[in-house]
Write a protein that holds these residues in place. Structure first.
Motif, short mmCIF file in Angstrom:
data_model
loop_
_atom_site.label_atom_id
_atom_site.label_comp_id
_atom_site.label_asym_id
_atom_site.label_seq_id
_atom_site.Cartn_x
_atom_site.Cartn_y
_atom_site.Cartn_z
N GLY A 83 -4.17 8.05 12.53
CA GLY A 83 -3.39 8.37 11.34
C GLY A 83 -2.65 9.69 11.46
N PRO A 84 -1.65 9.75 12.37
CA PRO A 84 -1.02 11.04 12.67
C PRO A 84 -0.03 11.57 11.63
CG PRO A 84 -0.37 9.34 14.26
CD PRO A 84 -1.18 8.67 13.22
N GLY A 85 0.06 10.98 10.44
CA GLY A 85 0.95 11.53 9.40
C GLY A 85 2.40 11.54 9.86
N ARG A 86 3.03 12.70 9.80
CA ARG A 86 4.44 12.79 10.25
C ARG A 86 4.55 13.16 11.72
NH1 ARG A 86 7.50 15.94 5.42
NH2 ARG A 86 7.40 17.57 6.99
N GLY A 87 3.41 13.40 12.36
CA GLY A 87 3.43 13.76 13.78
C GLY A 87 3.46 15.26 14.02
N THR A 88 3.35 16.04 12.94
CA THR A 88 3.44 17.51 13.06
C THR A 88 2.32 18.07 13.92
OG1 THR A 88 4.20 17.45 10.77
CG2 THR A 88 3.72 19.61 11.68
N HIS A 105 -1.72 8.85 22.50
CA HIS A 105 -1.90 7.50 21.93
C HIS A 105 -2.10 7.64 20.43
CE1 HIS A 105 -2.57 5.95 26.07
NE2 HIS A 105 -2.92 7.21 26.25
N LEU A 106 -1.16 7.12 19.64
CA LEU A 106 -1.21 7.27 18.19
C LEU A 106 -1.61 5.95 17.53
CD1 LEU A 106 2.11 9.31 17.75
CD2 LEU A 106 -0.20 10.19 18.08
N VAL A 107 -2.65 6.00 16.70
CA VAL A 107 -3.08 4.81 15.97
C VAL A 107 -2.48 4.90 14.57
CG1 VAL A 107 -5.05 3.46 15.14
CG2 VAL A 107 -5.21 4.72 17.31
N GLY A 153 0.80 -1.22 0.00
CA GLY A 153 0.00 0.00 0.00
C GLY A 153 0.83 1.27 0.00
N TYR A 154 0.19 2.35 -0.42
CA TYR A 154 0.84 3.65 -0.55
C TYR A 154 1.44 4.11 0.78
CZ TYR A 154 1.10 8.73 -1.00
OH TYR A 154 1.52 10.03 -0.99
N TYR A 155 0.64 4.09 1.85
CA TYR A 155 1.14 4.60 3.14
C TYR A 155 2.18 3.67 3.74
CZ TYR A 155 -2.22 8.36 3.25
OH TYR A 155 -2.91 9.50 2.95
N LEU A 179 -8.71 12.63 17.76
CA LEU A 179 -8.42 13.55 16.67
C LEU A 179 -8.26 12.75 15.39
CD1 LEU A 179 -7.55 16.30 15.49
CD2 LEU A 179 -5.27 15.90 16.42
N ALA A 180 -9.00 13.16 14.35
CA ALA A 180 -8.86 12.51 13.03
C ALA A 180 -8.74 13.61 11.99
CB ALA A 180 -10.07 11.62 12.74
N HIS A 181 -7.50 13.97 11.66
CA HIS A 181 -7.26 15.02 10.67
C HIS A 181 -6.81 14.36 9.37
CE1 HIS A 181 -4.80 17.99 8.47
NE2 HIS A 181 -5.79 18.78 8.80
#
Length: 369
Positions: free
Chosen positions: A53-58, A82-84, A2-4, A141-143
């Protein structure tokens, strides 16, 4: 493949850019939203910040900076993050950004697969699934999370609903094409709402399941969820698209190399909360940020920045976030809150005995005293 899992191209050098990457103010205001809700709910003694889905954590980093600045307010509260995150690549990037790389794998019997301490001294845990996050008073949080989940596409035909499927093009080897299912599929029977009036519909069942889980957790343990994403309120039809190197990319060519996205249907998320929680929004990003005081924050930053380049950068990023032609109108904010946060449980009997509930930040106009 997958892409991610392989790359996950957030940022200038990647395939797309997100609001936290554009301006630190975005994450700061979201951090303030959580503290404002925590205070409105009576300052509980524990505070789990759970990001999907925290991306790069920014974004988490910007929120933690606010928590540090307001440490005196949070002093009696036990804060944890807590990061999923399913992508090994992205969790490494998050670990470096948030802890400086000081993390360790968790023992087999723990639900988290990795843990560490943030640069500001807050414990951080990583999980593969929201179900693994320990129960308890939590802010979610879901951004730009829901738009990346897989969708089913449906088309209304003379013979009733048909599912749009992906097939190999018989004319061109190695080329994919969209086709309509010859008859009804299990998905057409299960995912189309009976009152649907559109002719083309995208449904994300996984988003529905996650919202149900969030709503159940908030109902049981308290807290709130904030969702920020591209989306609509049940009006749009065909929004499935790909991005590569910041340009639109055909979703069927070179699968796994482009970011695939579809607008979030907030009316579907509202239905999936099934009344377990109250919902607010969706409201446009520019309204939410304005209500959160972005204009005041910008003024302060402009006053404090000496050089022209920084000021230009601040104004440019403000324009990216707020301009209706850019991100201001296409991004929306949506919240799940416990019912008692908006209605006093005993309001019906003695309306005069209760102090009024504070308004929910971001979703109400900002009134300056």
């Amino acid at each position: 493949q997958g892409y991610y899992t392989r790359r996950g191209g957030v940022g200038e050098s990647g395939d797309f850019i997100t609001s936290p990457e554009i301006s630190q103010v975005f994450g700061e205001l979201i951090g303030i939203w959580y503290i404002s809700e925590w205070m409105a709910m009576g300052k509980p003694t524990t505070f789990q910040l759970v990001e999907l889905g925290p991306g790069r954590g920014t974004l988490t980093e910007d929120i933690l900076r606010v928590f540090k600045q307001l440490a005196s307010v949070l002093s009696k509260c036990d804060v944890s993050v807590h990061l999923v995150e399913v992508s090994p690549k992205l969790s490494e990037i998050q670990a470096v950004m948030l802890t400086g790389g000081k993390v360790q794998p968790s023992p087999e019997d723990e639900s988290a697969y990795m843990k560490g301490i943030s640069k500001t001294g807050i414990p951080i845990f990583w999980y593969r699934d929201i179900q693994d996050v320990p129960p308890g008073y939590s802010f979610y949080l879901a951004h730009e999370f829901f738009d990346a989940l897989p969708i089913h596409k449906f088309q209304r035909t003379e013979k009733g609903w048909r599912e749009v499927l992906v097939d190999i093009d018989p004319e061109v080897p190695d080329q994919l094409r969209f086709v309509l299912s010859p008859s009804r599929t299990p998905a057409t029977q299960n995912f189309i709402q009976p009152e649907e009036t559109r002719d083309h519909v995208e449904v994300c069942p996984e988003a529905g399941v996650i919202v149900q889980r969030l709503a159940s957790r908030i109902e049981k343990d308290g807290g709130a969820a904030l969702v920020a994403d591209y989306g609509h309120d049940g009006t749009k039809t065909d929004t499935f698209r790909g991005f590569r190197n910041h340009k639109l990319h055909d979703v069927l060519s070179a699968p796994g190399t482009a970011d695939l996205t579809a607008d979030v249907d907030f009316s579907y998320l509202r239905k999936m909360a099934q009344g377990k929680t109250a919902t607010l929004g969706p409201i446009k990003q520019r309204e939410f940020l304005k209500n959160m005081g972005i204009d005041l924050r910008l003024q302060v930053l402009l006053q404090n920045s000496g050089d022209t380049a920084t000021r230009e950068q601040l104004l440019h990023s403000y324009d990216m976030l707020m301009n209706p032609e850019k991100m201001g109108d296409c991004f929306n904010f949506f919240a799940l809150l416990p019912h008692h946060r908006l209605v006093h449980p005993d309001k019906k009997d003695k309306p005069e005995s209760k102090s009024p509930l504070p308004p929910v930040a971001g979703f109400n106009e900002l009134l300056l005293k």
